[in-house]
Design a protein around this motif. Structure first.
Motif, PDB file in Angstrom:
ATOM      1  N   ASP A  22       0.833  -1.211   0.000  1.00 40.44           N
ATOM      2  CA  ASP A  22       0.000   0.000   0.000  1.00 40.44           C
ATOM      3  C   ASP A  22       0.865   1.259   0.000  1.00 40.44           C
ATOM      4  OD1 ASP A  22      -2.345  -1.333  -0.007  1.00 40.44           O
ATOM      5  OD2 ASP A  22      -2.663  -1.268   2.163  1.00 40.44           O
ATOM      6  N   LYS A  23       0.356   2.290  -0.689  1.00 44.06           N
ATOM      7  CA  LYS A  23       1.018   3.590  -0.651  1.00 44.06           C
ATOM      8  C   LYS A  23       0.427   4.462   0.472  1.00 44.06           C
ATOM      9  CE  LYS A  23       3.943   3.062  -3.957  1.00 44.06           C
ATOM     10  NZ  LYS A  23       3.868   3.682  -5.267  1.00 44.06           N
ATOM     11  N   THR A  24      -0.446   3.829   1.293  1.00 43.75           N
ATOM     12  CA  THR A  24      -1.000   4.526   2.463  1.00 43.75           C
ATOM     13  C   THR A  24      -0.137   4.201   3.673  1.00 43.75           C
ATOM     14  OG1 THR A  24      -2.430   2.704   3.134  1.00 43.75           O
ATOM     15  CG2 THR A  24      -3.300   4.202   1.462  1.00 43.75           C
ATOM     16  N   ASP A  27      11.684  11.003  -0.626  1.00 43.47           N
ATOM     17  CA  ASP A  27      10.895  11.581  -1.712  1.00 43.47           C
ATOM     18  C   ASP A  27       9.574  10.852  -1.941  1.00 43.47           C
ATOM     19  OD1 ASP A  27      13.035  13.338  -2.136  1.00 43.47           O
ATOM     20  OD2 ASP A  27      13.994  11.913  -3.512  1.00 43.47           O
ATOM     21  N   GLN A  28       9.034  10.216  -0.892  1.00 43.81           N
ATOM     22  CA  GLN A  28       7.736   9.551  -1.006  1.00 43.81           C
ATOM     23  C   GLN A  28       6.786  10.096   0.056  1.00 43.81           C
ATOM     24  OE1 GLN A  28       6.802   6.130  -3.000  1.00 43.81           O
ATOM     25  NE2 GLN A  28       8.513   4.942  -2.131  1.00 43.81           N
ATOM     26  N   THR A  29       5.496  10.105  -0.267  1.00 45.17           N
ATOM     27  CA  THR A  29       4.462  10.543   0.676  1.00 45.17           C
ATOM     28  C   THR A  29       3.407   9.448   0.789  1.00 45.17           C
ATOM     29  OG1 THR A  29       4.804  12.843   0.011  1.00 45.17           O
ATOM     30  CG2 THR A  29       2.759  12.339   1.189  1.00 45.17           C
ATOM     31  N   PHE A  30       2.969   9.195   2.025  1.00 46.52           N
ATOM     32  CA  PHE A  30       1.996   8.139   2.283  1.00 46.52           C
ATOM     33  C   PHE A  30       0.740   8.763   2.897  1.00 46.52           C
ATOM     34  CE2 PHE A  30       6.238   6.479   2.415  1.00 46.52           C
ATOM     35  CZ  PHE A  30       6.156   5.307   1.659  1.00 46.52           C
ATOM     36  N   SER A  31      -0.397   8.508   2.269  1.00 48.09           N
ATOM     37  CA  SER A  31      -1.643   9.144   2.702  1.00 48.09           C
ATOM     38  C   SER A  31      -2.345   8.319   3.778  1.00 48.09           C
ATOM     39  CB  SER A  31      -2.574   9.321   1.503  1.00 48.09           C
ATOM     40  OG  SER A  31      -3.042   8.054   1.055  1.00 48.09           O
ATOM     41  N   CYS A  32      -3.252   8.992   4.533  1.00 45.68           N
ATOM     42  CA  CYS A  32      -4.066   8.292   5.538  1.00 45.68           C
ATOM     43  C   CYS A  32      -5.496   8.841   5.518  1.00 45.68           C
ATOM     44  CB  CYS A  32      -3.440   8.402   6.921  1.00 45.68           C
ATOM     45  SG  CYS A  32      -3.432  10.085   7.584  1.00 45.68           S
ATOM     46  N   THR A  33      -5.993   9.162   4.315  1.00 41.83           N
ATOM     47  CA  THR A  33      -7.325   9.772   4.185  1.00 41.83           C
ATOM     48  C   THR A  33      -8.392   8.917   4.855  1.00 41.83           C
ATOM     49  OG1 THR A  33      -6.607  10.677   2.068  1.00 41.83           O
ATOM     50  CG2 THR A  33      -8.984  10.718   2.534  1.00 41.83           C
TER      51      THR A  33
END
Length: 1439
Positions: free
Chosen positions: A519-521, A689-695
């Motif tokens: 997951d990218k979260t 340089d990566q961002t992980f979302s938690c919407t």
């Protein structure tokens, strides 16, 4: 044809070397001389001088002895060509300005002091306690009590050997022959003290260290890499010893090829050039061929002084004589100094030497010309039997059972070694030899041969080698040669290579699928770390196979280093070079699959950095494992220490415990850990340089709220943001800095360099083989006195009494064993090869049949076929015992003394014999009778004093000698009271008296009614007369003769004389005569096709008629002993005896047993103090889970500990099973059960060292459950490792399969990847059948069931209290956890309220814990069943 046969060397061809390494030059010499070439006139004058000297020496050599002494000296055409070759080589050397290396030796008053046997006590599990108690015993504080008693291995020996001469050293076992040869070759390790002087051409022994490799010791046993071919073995040796001052314009490759061809032709192994060498477990060369390879390798070293220790062992008489002639020619022509110790030397070999020295109990009792030795002892009052060889007579006079005292000399002849020495020192020959030695030393002082020697040694060295270096070739050349050899060893085992990479590919897809498209979260944050960490673990586990590999080949390294072939550290550098391509392929195969399946950053630069970091990590860890091996004497010590360090490394790499959670007492290891730098580099490479979302996961869990009122429930989250940057997460959660990526990768490679340096240091300065020596250890208080006159008399009386009473105790029942038209074919590349061709014959009660033929004729193969030992190939023909086909009990009632001496090293001699007697004699015989018979055999074999000595191994240097192992091999079969006896070279490696005793003993067995057949290579005339019949084989397994020998061998010799062979003289050895007649030996030739002559002979027709009559007669009447049984005893009796024996072996291996205890204690303390006094926060709950995960890893690492022990014991089982000691079931069940008490103790130690330390104490019920399921899990792990070992045929394959299997154990247990995140394919079956899942569920629920969670501020996720009522539990916080007001208008979210909330989210339940325990028991029982099945399937060795 041979190179040296065809080439006549022109005088103008120039040469420059006095080595064997001096082949003639093919190139024309018509070209102009190069600048700096020698003066032609001076060279021609010098050449004529040397040629005249050589011719005169040669004439003197062959005319100075009387006729009898010239037996064996007659040179054949091949010998003449060989002499001509070396003479021409030497002339060319002088012509080209080379210097002679005339280095004789002079020994003065040499005394060697050894450690007495009283302190050499067998180590066992009581040894540490005894040592601890002795610390408080004042009597044990003195140096004398530590060293124990000492004795003189050699006592005041004075001798010499001039250059170009040959000295024969004779003596019975224990006389000190091997020690003398080692001292002459300047191997001085492991002795208490050495007194006296040895000079080498005027150079003192201390200074001689600079010329290591110029005096070499060739040991009795053959140690080679078994999977290399003859060509590869010798080509490697030649590369390491190729001299610089070769012929002009001669390439190194051409030079090596010529020497290779010369040596193979000299020793008749041309056709075996591409055959693998083999050993006792791998089929390859025959024993005689392997011995010739050992001699050839020693010759390649081109030493000035060569010491051969029993180098004719395993050679037939003709080949042994050819070998001795070659040595004689080389000594004459190249001025080499040769000192050799031979057992059972024939007169032909004896007469090739110049002088002989006889040792007895370390004392010199004769040293002088060979033609005076026999008369010297005759004059003392001893008598020599007719046809007895001179060497046998000379050693026999020291043996009370063998020597014959002439009438009138009773009571006047010397009896003990001291008396013999005194008589010798008062003799005229002694004074003559002293005078000759003084003259020789004066000559040395005047001529100073060391000047030419030193100059020549320097000229031989490579241009890039320091002139002070002891090695011929440069370090780079050594590394290059070793790299090629390592590559050949690896490529030679293609099965292991292919299986390794196949395992890598399979594991890659397993790893990739379980972490598929992460997951990218924020849910993918932790599993990303797990995926990267598992990539590191994969390569670590795969590299663990390097540890046991460091223990193989140590004896080979020691021998080749003593030959000055290469520096030990060069071997390690070569390993590094061969590591590189293998590691690159391994890592890229793995990375190409997993990187993209993981769904890591889709960037080419990041991918190659990932690969580059893993390559460095794998190289570093591989060499770290080698460090543990090279710094340790025992595989088990290093394996256990390594397991502890590996757990340490896994714990302190920053994954399971973040840096700020580490306690300060172990925090330092984080900075010493290659895993931590690798993990930091790989994590930085992925997360930067990566961002992980938690919407969907923001707290509170109310998507209608604005982003400013929510926060991500993860470290590094920012208030009012529903995403987390990779850099922030690494910084806050793990304290990693992404800017340090390059530095961390650099440090990983620095670790690699550090481990390389440590390995090089260990290999240069540590020799764990005891320098190639063996020393005996005994049961406490059972050691005999060494070289003691009174003890000597006592032993002599015991042997004499046993010999006299032999006929009273031997009662055998045998039968007629016949074989007809035996054909044996084996598969070879491209078809089939026929090894036995229509062989037929019989053995009858009361008859001794000798099986003879040249090396490689198929003697051992025939015995293997007759004894039903072959499992490869096809056997055709008929075998009958008493007219009936062979029954199921044939192997049991048959004794087979094999050529290779394979014994379990953990037993004493007496225990091995008793074990054989208990399990192989009939059950009706009482135990007392069996043990009494064992004692009788011990006395007969002259091993009574060795009864309580540990058998040990040659590899470790602890145990009985090569010669004593051979006697034990015979004894193990004799105590079984077999009905038929097959003996494969029972006298090889034994001295004349031991051989005589054994053959005499076998003769008594035959007289008592036992039919037997015995292969024998070098029988003396006296031994040969004990046999009744002979089966003589030619190359290709064809029969040359089968029939009676006759009185004084007249029937046998008459057959050959009737077909054109010269008459056999009265003084000649008939065994040597017939081998010469049929053209056996290295260069033996015969114009007669002897197999064809036999097939057409009347004698053959008579044999056919006799066999037909025996078959027509049908079964002969024999006493009915009931239904044939495969084993003598019941399966339960076998199981009890095997279990007792394994218990004893485990008890005597404290490295193995205490190693696992210490490993458990250290691992328990490390893990316990790592998770010291866990608190009640949510992160501490995760720490509890990781504590259990570390315990799981400890269990899995135990698999690696049991592998080598099981595989080794399985090899010994195969040997026992072939002789029907016991069945496969007793072995399989015993080796499983014997481990259980040791595992229980290990697990209990771990429990006590870690459980309460980590603060896990709850109720007695949960405490007991933790201990109980953990012990059962260890049972499962060990039995799992044993099941893998049972199906694998070697260690390398086992270490390839194990990582493939354990990946399923720890990856699918629900810790690194939560169950709901495991892909459905794996979750639907692998997760459900994974025993580690049930272990984790049972133990996690047990530990967490009463845990209440109170989050600390660091573990709370902070979000605004926008309602303002300070009641944070009102917010939507999901099914688990709770909210709490933290002040300043902010709420904190804790992920869990209690332990059950955590494990219930995984689908686990506390109510399943006893079910889970039952599953672990079931898996353990299943593993045990698989061990039994796999042992059954692999019970027969491949042969």
């Amino acid at each position: 044809m041979d190179e040296y046969e065809l080439k006549e060397v022109a005088l103008s061809e120039g040469g420059n070397n006095l080595n064997i390494n001096t082949p003639p030059n093919d190139s024309s010499s018509s070209s102009s001389s190069p600048p700096g070439s020698p003066n032609i006139e001076q060279s021609e004058f010098r050449f004529r001088q040397v040629a005249d000297e050589l011719e005169n020496d040669s004439k003197k050599y062959f005319t100075s002895q009387d006729a009898e002494a010239n037996i064996g000296k007659e040179e054949s055409e091949e010998d003449f060509k060989l002499r001509n070759y070396f003479e021409n080589s030497q002339r060319m050397a002088l012509e080209n300005g080379g210097k002679p290396k005339k280095m004789g030796i002079s020994v003065r008053n040499l005394t060697v002091v050894g450690r007495g046997a009283d302190v050499s006590v067998i180590s066992d599990m009581s040894s540490p306690f005894v040592w601890f108690i002795d610390l408080f015993n004042p009597k044990k504080w003195s140096k004398e009590s530590t060293l124990g008693s000492t004795f003189d291995i050699l006592h005041d020996v004075t001798t010499f050997c001039k250059d170009g001469q040959m000295l024969l050293v004779l003596g019975r076992p224990g006389a000190g022959c091997s020690t003398f040869l080692r001292l002459v070759s300047n191997q001085r390790g492991s002795y208490v003290d050495i007194k006296g002087d040895i000079t080498y051409g005027g150079i003192q022994s201390k200074e001689w260290k600079r010329y290591k490799g110029e005096a070499i010791y060739t040991p009795e046993e053959d140690t080679h890499h078994p999977t290399l071919t003859v060509r590869e073995t010798l080509d490697f040796a030649l590369k390491c010893k190729t001299v610089h001052n070769r012929l002009p314009d001669e390439k190194k490759r051409t030079f090596r090829q010529r020497i290779f061809d010369l040596l193979l032709n000299m020793f008749g192994i041309v056709h075996q050039a591409d055959t693998i060498v083999g050993n006792e477990f791998i089929r390859g060369l025959s024993g005689g061929e392997r011995k010739r390879l050992t001699i050839t390798e020693a010759m390649v070293s081109a030493a000035s002084i060569t010491c051969y220790d029993c180098s004719t062992r395993g050679l037939d008489a003709a080949s042994a004589l050819d070998y001795a002639k070659s040595i004689r020619i080389m000594s004459d022509t190249l001025h080499k100094t040769t000192i050799a110790s031979f057992y059972q030397a024939s007169d032909s070999i004896y007469n090739l030497f110049d002088n002989v020295m006889i040792l007895e109990k370390g004392r010199c009792i004769y040293f002088g010309p060979i033609n005076k030795a026999k008369q010297y002892f005759l004059d003392l009052g001893f008598d020599c039997e007719p046809r007895k060889s001179t060497p046998d007579f000379l050693t026999g006079v020291t043996n009370p059972q063998e020597r014959i005292i002439r009438q009138g000399f009773e009571g006047r002849v010397p009896e003990t070694s001291a008396e013999f020495e005194t008589v010798w020192r008062n003799s005229e020959i002694y004074r003559d030899m002293l005078r000759e030695q003084e003259e020789y030393e004066k000559k040395i002082e005047i001529e100073q041969p060391k000047i030419d020697f030193i100059q020549e040694v320097k000229q031989e060295k490579s241009r890039t080698t320091s002139k002070k270096n002891v090695y011929t070739t440069s370090y780079f050349t050594q590394v290059r040669a070793l790299t090629i050899r390592n590559s050949q060893i690896i490529w030679g085992d293609k099965f292991s290579l292919v299986s390794r990479y196949l395992s890598v590919i399979i594991q890659s897809f397993v790893y990739g699928s379980i972490f598929f498209q992460l997951d990218k979260t924020i849910e993918g944050l932790f599993t990303r770390g797990g995926a990267i960490f598992s990539a590191i673990l994969f390569n670590a586990f795969l590299s663990e196979g390097e540890l046991p590999m460091t223990f193989y080949g140590r004896r080979i390294l020691q021998k080749q280093n003593s030959y000055a072939m290469y520096r030990p550290s060069a071997l390690h550098i070569a390993q590094i070079v061969t590591d590189l391509p293998l590691t690159f392929v391994q890592v890229f195969l793995f990375s190409i699959v997993v990187y993209w399946m993981y769904g890591l950053k889709a960037d080419a630069g990041a991918f190659f950095i990932f690969c580059f970091t893993l390559v460095g990590t794998t190289l570093a860890i591989t060499n770290m494992f080698r460090v543990f091996g090279n710094f340790s004497p025992s595989m088990y010590i290093s394996q256990n220490v390594m397991n502890v360090i590996l757990i340490f490394m896994i714990t302190y790499c920053g994954y399971t415990i973040p840096y700020d959670k580490m306690h300060p007492w172990f925090q330092w290891f984080y900075w010493c850990n290659p895993f931590s730098y690798s993990f930091k580099a790989l994590m930085a490479n992925e997360f930067m340089d990566q961002t992980f979302s938690c919407t969907q996961l923001g707290v509170p869990f109310d998507p209608t709220l604005p982003e400013a009122d929510r926060a991500c429930p993860v470290a590094g989250a920012r208030k009012g943001h529903l995403d987390v940057t990779g850099e922030d997460y690494l910084d806050k959660a793990l304290q990693f800095k992404t800017d340090d990526r390059t530095l961390n990768i650099f440090v990983v490679y620095l670790f690699w360099v550090l481990f390389i340096a440590l390995n090089m240091f260990a290999m240069e300065f540590f020799d764990w083989t005891s320098g190639g020596y063996t020393h005996k250890v005994y049961k406490k208080g059972k050691a005999p006195k060494m070289n003691d006159s009174e003890e000597e008399r006592k032993q002599n009386e015991i042997v004499a009494k046993a010999t006299d009473n032999m006929k009273n105790t031997l009662k055998m029942r045998g039968g007629i064993f016949t074989w007809q038209n035996i054909n044996y074919t084996v598969p070879v590349p491209g078809g089939q090869r026929l090894l036995l061709d229509n062989v037929e014959g019989w053995i009858k009660p009361g008859q001794m049949t000798a099986l003879m033929g040249s090396s490689g004729a198929g003697k051992t193969t025939l015995l293997d076929v007759l004894a039903k030992r072959k499992t490869i190939g096809e056997v055709k023909g008929k075998c009958f015992l008493n007219g009936k086909p062979l029954e199921i009990d044939f192997e049991r009632i048959t004794g087979y003394v094999e050529q290779m001496d394979v014994h379990n090293p953990g037993l004493t001699v007496r225990e091995a014999l008793r074990f054989s007697a208990k399990l192989r004699q009939e059950p009706e015989v009482s135990l007392e009778e069996k043990f009494e018979y064992v004692e009788h055999v011990l006395e007969m074999m002259e091993m009574k004093h060795l009864g309580d000595a540990l058998i040990g191994t040659l590899e470790t240097g602890v145990g009985i000698s090569v010669e004593e192992r051979k006697r034990l091999t015979i004894g193990v079969e004799l105590v079984a009271k077999p009905h038929i006896l097959f003996l494969d070279e029972p006298t090889s490696g034994l001295d004349a008296q031991s051989s005589y005793n054994i053959v005499k003993f076998i003769r008594k067995l035959a007289d008592a009614g036992m039919p037997l057949v015995c292969t024998i290579h070098q029988p003396s005339s006296v031994l040969f007369e004990h046999f009744d019949r002979i089966l003589l084989l030619a190359k290709g397994g064809k029969t040359v003769y089968f029939g009676d020998i006759g009185e004084r061998s007249k029937t046998l010799t008459g057959y050959f004389e009737s077909h054109g062979v010269r008459p056999c003289t009265e003084s000649e050895n008939p065994a040597e005569y017939i081998l010469e007649g049929i053209g056996a030996g290295v260069h033996g030739k015969s114009d007669v096709n002897w197999p064809e002559v036999w097939n057409n002979s009347e004698e053959r027709q008579e044999i056919e008629r006799e066999l037909a009559a025996l078959e027509a007669a049908g079964p002969t009447s024999q006493d009915d002993h009931g239904k044939p049984r495969e084993f003598a005893t019941s399966v339960w009796y076998q199981t009890w005896e095997v279990y007792k024996r394994l218990n004893l072996i485990w008890w005597r291996d404290p490295f193995y047993t205490y190693g696992s205890f210490v490993q458990s204690a250290l691992a328990g303390l490390i893990i316990g103090f790592t998770f010291w006094s866990l608190k009640d926060s949510s992160s501490d709950m995760n720490q509890r889970v990781f504590f259990i995960f570390e315990a799981l890893i400890l269990g899995i690492l135990l698999i690696f500990v049991v592998l080598p022990q099981f595989i080794m014991q399985k090899e010994y089982f195969k040997r026992d099973f072939a002789s029907k000691f016991y069945s496969w079931f007793p072995f399989a069940i015993s080796i499983v059960v014997v481990e259980l008490p040791f595992i229980t103790v290990s697990g209990t130690i771990f429990f006590f060292c870690s459980f309460w330390t980590a603060g896990l104490q709850e109720t007695n019920d949960t405490n007991f459950y933790f201990w109980f399921i953990f012990i059962l899990f260890l049972y499962f792990c060990v039995s799992f490792g044993q099941a893998i070992a049972a199906i694998c045929f070697n260690m390398f394959l086992a270490h390839t399969i194990i990582p493939l299997m354990i990946v399923f154990l720890f990856l699918f247990c629900g810790v690194m990847v939560p169950p709901e995140k495991i892909p459905y394919f794996w979750r639907s079956w692998v997760y459900k059948i994974n025993p580690c899942r049930y272990f984790m569920e049972g133990i996690v629920t047990d530990v967490l069931v009463y845990t209440k969670v109170e989050c600390s501020m660091e573990d709370l996720t902070i979000f605004p209290d926008y309602k303002g009522n300070q009641n944070c539990s009102d917010y939507a916080l999901g099914p688990t956890g709770y909210g709490t007001y933290v002040g300043n208008g902010e709420c904190g979210y804790c992920q869990y309220k209690n332990g059950p909330e955590y494990y219930e989210s995984l689908g686990w339940s506390f109510s399943n814990r006893w079910r889970n325990l039952g599953f672990i028991i079931a898996y353990w029982m299943f593993n045990t069943f698989m061990v039994i099945i796999f042992v059954y399937l692999t019970r027969k060795p491949r042969r």
